[in-house]
Every structure is written in C-alpha cells, then in structure tokens.
Enzyme design. Structure first.
Site, PDB file in Angstrom:
ATOM      1  N   SER A   1       0.779  -0.950  -0.102  1.00  0.00           N
ATOM      2  CA  SER A   1      -0.158   0.028  -0.043  1.00  0.00           C
ATOM      3  C   SER A   1       0.910   1.253   0.040  1.00  0.00           C
ATOM      4  O   SER A   1       1.957   1.349   0.504  1.00  0.00           O
ATOM      5  CB  SER A   1      -0.891   0.043   1.263  1.00  0.00           C
ATOM      6  OG  SER A   1      -1.348   1.286   1.573  1.00  0.00           O
TER       7      SER A   1
ATOM      8  N   TYR B   1      -0.896  -0.236  10.358  1.00  0.00           N
ATOM      9  CA  TYR B   1      -1.008  -0.860   8.790  1.00  0.00           C
ATOM     10  C   TYR B   1       0.253  -0.287   8.134  1.00  0.00           C
ATOM     11  O   TYR B   1       0.913  -1.346   7.481  1.00  0.00           O
ATOM     12  CB  TYR B   1      -2.341  -0.132   8.339  1.00  0.00           C
ATOM     13  CG  TYR B   1      -2.443  -0.607   6.809  1.00  0.00           C
ATOM     14  CD1 TYR B   1      -2.633  -1.870   6.576  1.00  0.00           C
ATOM     15  CD2 TYR B   1      -2.186   0.219   5.901  1.00  0.00           C
ATOM     16  CE1 TYR B   1      -3.189  -2.430   5.253  1.00  0.00           C
ATOM     17  CE2 TYR B   1      -2.442  -0.027   4.445  1.00  0.00           C
ATOM     18  CZ  TYR B   1      -2.977  -1.196   4.175  1.00  0.00           C
ATOM     19  OH  TYR B   1      -3.144  -1.801   2.927  1.00  0.00           O
TER      20      TYR B   1
END
Length: 248
Positions: free
Chosen positions: A146, A160
């Site tokens: 990501s 994350y």
C-alpha cells in the site's frame, strides 16, 4: 504476450476484492490458480467461478500465519496441479482501517495482528514455495502492499503502515538474494480500492487524479504483468498503482 499457461499460482487472500481479481486475471491468462482465503466458502466461490469460466483452480483455505497450514496447502497444490507453485501473490493482510485510531490510543494487544499477517504471513508463504522456484530456475513473487507504507497520514494507519513498510523491506532484500536463481520479487503498492468505504475514503477519492478508486480488474492486470515472462528484467521494485494519487 503475458501468457501464463503451464504455470501454477498461489494467491493468498483471494476470496474477495483485489485478491479475487488477481486470481481471475491469472487464470484468464492460462495459469492454474490455487485460491486461498481464511474463509473456506469465499475461496471455494472464486475457484468455482474460475472453473465455470473455463479456467483451472482449486480452493486452499488456510491462515497465512500458520506455517504448518501453509506447508500443507502448498503440498496439496503440487498434488492437484502436478507441478510446483512458481507464481506466489501474497495479498492476504489486515486491510487499512481508517477508524482504528491513532497509535497513542491503541492497546499493545492491537500491535501484533497487522505485523503477523502482513509480514510473517508473507514469510511463511515465501518459505513454502521458494526452494522449488530456485531449483527450477524460474519464479515470480508478488507482494501486495500500500502507499501507506511510504506516505504518512493522520488517519490512524500507523500499525498498517508499519506492517506494510516491513514487508516491502523484506521483498526488496529477498529480490537480491533470489535474482541469481532466476526468481523475481516485486511489490505492488495499491491506492484506495473500490471495496473500502467511509467518509475518509470519499474525501481521499476526490483527490485521485484519474477520479476513481481502484478495481479488482486494475490490480489483476498489473499482477499478470509482474508474473509474466515479459517482466523477467524487473525485480526488487515497488510499482505504485493508485490512479496518480502518489507519484515518484
């Protein structure tokens, strides 16, 4: 171009969303696909969809954090397909949660999950297939990551982002170790996807230059390239797929 007949792929977290798009795209190019998901019903549904479309697929539900379960599944894939896994796409992970809160508000019990699934899950899967790839002199490892790994935000993505940063570093170094054996390892860093909902998503979506969220088909097409013979001189790279929201 991008023909994958004769290859066997394992796609983790492929029971829905981008993972399902990856599995469908690889199968569409001729690969035999092992469809993994933590939820058996989801893996079975995607595998059935691929078979109904004329492709070859088997469901392999397992938890990527369980090393023995990963090894058992890889052995099953070899038995089912009659060949080893030479394309690994590690997509399984804890999704970005814009509501998880800032780091100072999170209990330490929350820290471990994202790292175990995103990083140690990748290590478990790579270790289960990489020896066969190296012995054969050909292999493709694609890690789904990501933009949050390299771009900070105030949206509560610290856990994350830490996990994704870690796995990107793992793949970067792994690529150098495996290159002499003909095995490539690359990362595909995704921008916002169409399955992510919420007010924050809508706010960020408006800033995407191409004016839309990513789709499973977008991700599948990029993975097909990274898995193909045409990408044989590409390794150790992070390919951003984000509609232009982050440029390098």
């Amino acid at each position: 171009m991008f023909e994958l007949s004769g290859h066997a792929a394992l796609v983790t977290g492929a029971g829905q969303n981008a993972g399902a798009g990856i599995a469908r795209a690889l199968a569409g190019q001729g690969a035999a696909v092992a469809v993994n998901d933590l939820v058996a019903e989801r893996a079975e549904a995607v595998a059935e969809e691929i078979v109904a479309a004329g492709g070859r697929a088997v469901p392999v539900p397992f938890d990527v954090t369980d090393r023995e379960a990963v090894l058992t599944a890889v052995a099953k894939v070899k038995s089912e397909f009659g060949t080893h896994v030479d394309v690994l796409v590690h997509n399984a992970g804890i999704a970005a949660d814009f509501g998880q809160g800032h780091f100072r508000t999170l209990e330490p019990s929350r820290w471990r999950g994202p790292v175990e699934i995103n990083l140690f899950g990748a290590m478990n899967c790579v270790s289960a297939v990489v020896d066969d790839m190296c012995e054969a002199g050909w292999g493709r490892i694609v890690q789904i990551s990501s933009g949050a790994a390299r771009v900070g935000s105030d949206q509560g993505l610290s856990l994350y982002g830490a996990a994704k940063s870690g796995v990107e570093g793992f793949i970067r170094h792994l690529s150098q170790e495996l290159a002499p054996s003909g095995v490539t390892a690359n990362t595909l860093a995704l921008g916002l996807q169409s399955n992510v909902a919420g007010a924050a998503t809508e706010m960020f979506a408006k800033r995407i230059p191409l004016r839309r969220l990513g789709t499973p088909e977008d991700v599948g097409a990029a993975v097909v390239y990274l898995a193909s013979a045409e990408a044989s001189w590409l390794t150790g790279q992070i390919l951003d797929l984000n509609g232009g929201s982050v440029t390098s």
